[in-house]
Motif scaffolding. Sequence first.
Motif, PDB file in Angstrom:
ATOM      1  N   LEU A 172       0.825  -1.211   0.000  1.00  0.00           N
ATOM      2  CA  LEU A 172       0.000   0.000   0.000  1.00  0.00           C
ATOM      3  C   LEU A 172       0.858   1.261   0.000  1.00  0.00           C
ATOM      4  N   ASN A 173       2.169   1.076   0.202  1.00  0.00           N
ATOM      5  CA  ASN A 173       3.096   2.217   0.188  1.00  0.00           C
ATOM      6  C   ASN A 173       2.757   3.243   1.279  1.00  0.00           C
ATOM      7  N   VAL A 174       2.509   2.764   2.473  1.00  0.00           N
ATOM      8  CA  VAL A 174       2.247   3.634   3.624  1.00  0.00           C
ATOM      9  C   VAL A 174       3.104   3.154   4.798  1.00  0.00           C
ATOM     10  N   PRO A 175       3.347   4.030   5.786  1.00  0.00           N
ATOM     11  CA  PRO A 175       4.166   3.612   6.927  1.00  0.00           C
ATOM     12  C   PRO A 175       3.448   2.654   7.883  1.00  0.00           C
ATOM     13  N   VAL A 176       4.246   1.975   8.685  1.00  0.00           N
ATOM     14  CA  VAL A 176       3.739   1.078   9.722  1.00  0.00           C
ATOM     15  C   VAL A 176       3.911   1.741  11.079  1.00  0.00           C
ATOM     16  N   VAL A 177       2.896   1.601  11.912  1.00  0.00           N
ATOM     17  CA  VAL A 177       2.917   2.182  13.244  1.00  0.00           C
ATOM     18  C   VAL A 177       2.758   1.023  14.220  1.00  0.00           C
ATOM     19  N   ILE A 178       3.685   0.894  15.159  1.00  0.00           N
ATOM     20  CA  ILE A 178       3.658  -0.276  16.035  1.00  0.00           C
ATOM     21  C   ILE A 178       3.322   0.106  17.467  1.00  0.00           C
ATOM     22  N   VAL A 179       2.221  -0.452  17.946  1.00  0.00           N
ATOM     23  CA  VAL A 179       1.782  -0.250  19.319  1.00  0.00           C
ATOM     24  C   VAL A 179       2.537  -1.256  20.183  1.00  0.00           C
ATOM     25  N   ARG A 180       2.905  -0.851  21.391  1.00  0.00           N
ATOM     26  CA  ARG A 180       3.637  -1.734  22.279  1.00  0.00           C
ATOM     27  C   ARG A 180       2.852  -1.982  23.559  1.00  0.00           C
ATOM     28  N   ARG A 181       3.270  -3.034  24.273  1.00  0.00           N
ATOM     29  CA  ARG A 181       2.642  -3.321  25.560  1.00  0.00           C
ATOM     30  C   ARG A 181       3.195  -2.426  26.653  1.00  0.00           C
ATOM     31  N   ASP A 182       4.433  -1.974  26.476  1.00  0.00           N
ATOM     32  CA  ASP A 182       5.061  -1.148  27.508  1.00  0.00           C
ATOM     33  C   ASP A 182       5.998  -0.150  26.843  1.00  0.00           C
ATOM     34  N   PRO A 183       6.143   1.021  27.457  1.00  0.00           N
ATOM     35  CA  PRO A 183       6.975   2.052  26.820  1.00  0.00           C
ATOM     36  C   PRO A 183       8.458   1.686  26.880  1.00  0.00           C
ATOM     37  N   LYS A 184       9.197   2.159  25.910  1.00  0.00           N
ATOM     38  CA  LYS A 184      10.647   1.948  25.907  1.00  0.00           C
ATOM     39  C   LYS A 184      11.323   3.281  25.651  1.00  0.00           C
ATOM     40  N   SER A 215      -8.974  -6.997  28.012  1.00  0.00           N
ATOM     41  CA  SER A 215      -8.817  -8.115  27.087  1.00  0.00           C
ATOM     42  C   SER A 215     -10.161  -8.821  26.950  1.00  0.00           C
ATOM     43  N   GLY A 216     -10.572  -9.076  25.723  1.00  0.00           N
ATOM     44  CA  GLY A 216     -11.890  -9.644  25.477  1.00  0.00           C
ATOM     45  C   GLY A 216     -12.049 -11.058  26.006  1.00  0.00           C
ATOM     46  N   SER A 217     -10.980 -11.866  25.943  1.00  0.00           N
ATOM     47  CA  SER A 217     -11.160 -13.251  26.363  1.00  0.00           C
ATOM     48  C   SER A 217     -10.829 -13.475  27.835  1.00  0.00           C
ATOM     49  N   THR A 218      -9.800 -12.806  28.369  1.00  0.00           N
ATOM     50  CA  THR A 218      -9.450 -13.039  29.771  1.00  0.00           C
ATOM     51  C   THR A 218     -10.079 -12.003  30.702  1.00  0.00           C
ATOM     52  N   LYS A 219     -10.658 -10.944  30.144  1.00  0.00           N
ATOM     53  CA  LYS A 219     -11.296  -9.864  30.919  1.00  0.00           C
ATOM     54  C   LYS A 219     -10.313  -9.133  31.831  1.00  0.00           C
ATOM     55  N   ARG A 220      -9.031  -9.291  31.576  1.00  0.00           N
ATOM     56  CA  ARG A 220      -8.054  -8.578  32.389  1.00  0.00           C
ATOM     57  C   ARG A 220      -7.799  -7.201  31.817  1.00  0.00           C
ATOM     58  N   ILE A 221      -7.426  -6.285  32.702  1.00  0.00           N
ATOM     59  CA  ILE A 221      -7.075  -4.950  32.221  1.00  0.00           C
ATOM     60  C   ILE A 221      -5.622  -4.949  31.759  1.00  0.00           C
ATOM     61  N   GLN A 222      -5.393  -4.470  30.558  1.00  0.00           N
ATOM     62  CA  GLN A 222      -4.042  -4.404  30.026  1.00  0.00           C
ATOM     63  C   GLN A 222      -3.805  -2.994  29.499  1.00  0.00           C
ATOM     64  N   SER A 223      -2.547  -2.706  29.196  1.00  0.00           N
ATOM     65  CA  SER A 223      -2.305  -1.378  28.639  1.00  0.00           C
ATOM     66  C   SER A 223      -1.526  -1.476  27.342  1.00  0.00           C
ATOM     67  N   MET A 224      -1.650  -0.456  26.538  1.00  0.00           N
ATOM     68  CA  MET A 224      -0.829  -0.373  25.334  1.00  0.00           C
ATOM     69  C   MET A 224      -0.400   1.068  25.135  1.00  0.00           C
ATOM     70  N   VAL A 225       0.764   1.219  24.513  1.00  0.00           N
ATOM     71  CA  VAL A 225       1.315   2.560  24.327  1.00  0.00           C
ATOM     72  C   VAL A 225       1.711   2.760  22.876  1.00  0.00           C
ATOM     73  N   LEU A 226       1.652   4.025  22.476  1.00  0.00           N
ATOM     74  CA  LEU A 226       2.100   4.371  21.135  1.00  0.00           C
ATOM     75  C   LEU A 226       2.898   5.661  21.222  1.00  0.00           C
ATOM     76  N   SER A 227       4.022   5.668  20.563  1.00  0.00           N
ATOM     77  CA  SER A 227       4.886   6.833  20.511  1.00  0.00           C
ATOM     78  C   SER A 227       4.111   8.024  19.948  1.00  0.00           C
ATOM     79  N   LYS A 228       4.224   9.173  20.632  1.00  0.00           N
ATOM     80  CA  LYS A 228       3.461  10.356  20.245  1.00  0.00           C
ATOM     81  C   LYS A 228       3.730  10.803  18.819  1.00  0.00           C
TER      82      LYS A 228
END
Lengths: 275, 275
Positions: free
Chosen positions: B152-164, B177-190
């Motif tokens: 598609l000639n577009v960039p990829v943006v990668i979400v992570r589980r924890d910041p680095k 989480s839909g199957s385990t019903k646990r609260i999780q977090s995800m981060v994306l670089s600004k």
Amino acid sequence: MKFRRSERLIDMTNYLLEHPRELVPLTYFAEKYGSAKSSISEDLGIIKETFETRGVGILKTVPGAAGGVKFYVLVGKEEAVALIEELCNVFESPERLLPGGYLYLNDILGNPTIVRKVGRVIASAYAKSDIDAVMTVATKGISIAYAVAGFLNVPVVIVRRDPKVTEGSTVSINYVSGSTKRIQSMVLSKRSLSEGARVLIVDDFMKAGGTINGMIDLLQEFKASVAGIAVLVESEEIEERLVDNYISLVRLSNVNVREKTISVSEGNFFSRINF
Amino acid sequence: MKFRRSERLIDMTNYLLEHPRELVPLTYFAEKYGSAKSSISEDLGIIKETFETRGVGILKTVPGAAGGVKFYVLVGKEEAVALIEELCNVFESPERLLPGGYLYLNDILGNPTIVRKVGRVIASAYAKSDIDAVMTVATKGISIAYAVAGFLNVPVVIVRRDPKVTEGSTVSINYVSGSTKRIQSMVLSKRSLSEGARVLIVDDFMKAGGTINGMIDLLQEFKASVAGIAVLVESEEIEERLVDNYISLVRLSNVNVREKTISVSEGNFFSRINF
């Protein structure tokens, strides 16, 4: 259905580009297009010449009954020089500097056009080597690893920092980070590498080389061997480099996080690879 | 330097394949080869016809002074059917079953040939959509995301589980989480997404869809919008699906980890995409 030469040339070009380092028998094309092997041979001669003139790669003819052609990606020196210059210009921006002397590279590593070019240049350097897999460590090196592996036509093996259920059983090792001297661990899924595999290690950033050293240790656990090490960027501010035999496209030096200054120059690529 | 038609066809084929969805003015080729625009037009006619006949993609001509040609990847139905059949056969092996009803997919996701085909088929489905970026979550979806983004000639943006540290400043969200019903977090670089971006979400595996829902929430934080959702495998054993409008290539059902049995069938791809 009969094909004209022009159609064959277009379709063969597409096929060869999609199947690098794969031996394609002349009969494959002859049957696909309902053409005589002599016509296919002529077609391949034209493609070979154009690929070489235009810096796409080389087409090697393997003679004999089990013979055929193999396409290898091979960039010309100008293409490599142009890419490395482009990278140096992009990296030089002081806004990229992050705490600890790291560089913000996500936009570069997420840009498929740049990543593809980086993959072509690195794959070129190893196009004729015996390589069974490309290895990298999650997450940032993955895009380059895939680009290289695509041009070499080998699988990618991804080392992680921590095991996940979706990996199945894993082998874990501890290693010492070269710059922070902290003990860290990395894991690789047991099924992902076979014994004796020759592995090209690819990563985005190398400081002292501790992570890459960890991957080398991990390869030993799998009785696999290092076929090469390639990094996009190496940082020069290192007392003791833990890794010797590597290629780098770009080198950082004079990293000053406080004053937000940085020097970027070409890596050791041209001193390691002959054009 | 003058080029013969055969050389032009080979080089143009390579160029167009490397620059999908990019408007290439006829003058670009005319100058590159020192040829008349009328000859280039004829060349493009031949390439267009061959690309369409051989299922490589389509070549769209944009008329006028600012015009040119654009290559879109577009697979034929047979190619999509063949790929999905191949995937079903590969996935069916009961050794792939992991605790929790997950599947071992690393070998598939690490195989550049299969990943490329998956990327072609998914990109085909969105070739004509307005898409500015492909988003996935680390680590397993990354290879497919890159393959799709390349076509598609577009960039990829990668979400992570924890910041680095190498991400710079990030935006973080919590999701269930839909199957385990646990609260999780995800981060994306600004810095990684711009406001208003239309984003195609790509992932390897979807159970209830909690992770994908998390990515949708994250897009809202960036004032970006969902342009599509595509997964390689969806698992059918779900009480409540959190995501509606998606395409899947393969569907798992009757997953029985204890008895090591599994059913694999084609996903909703053909009911969503018209050929």
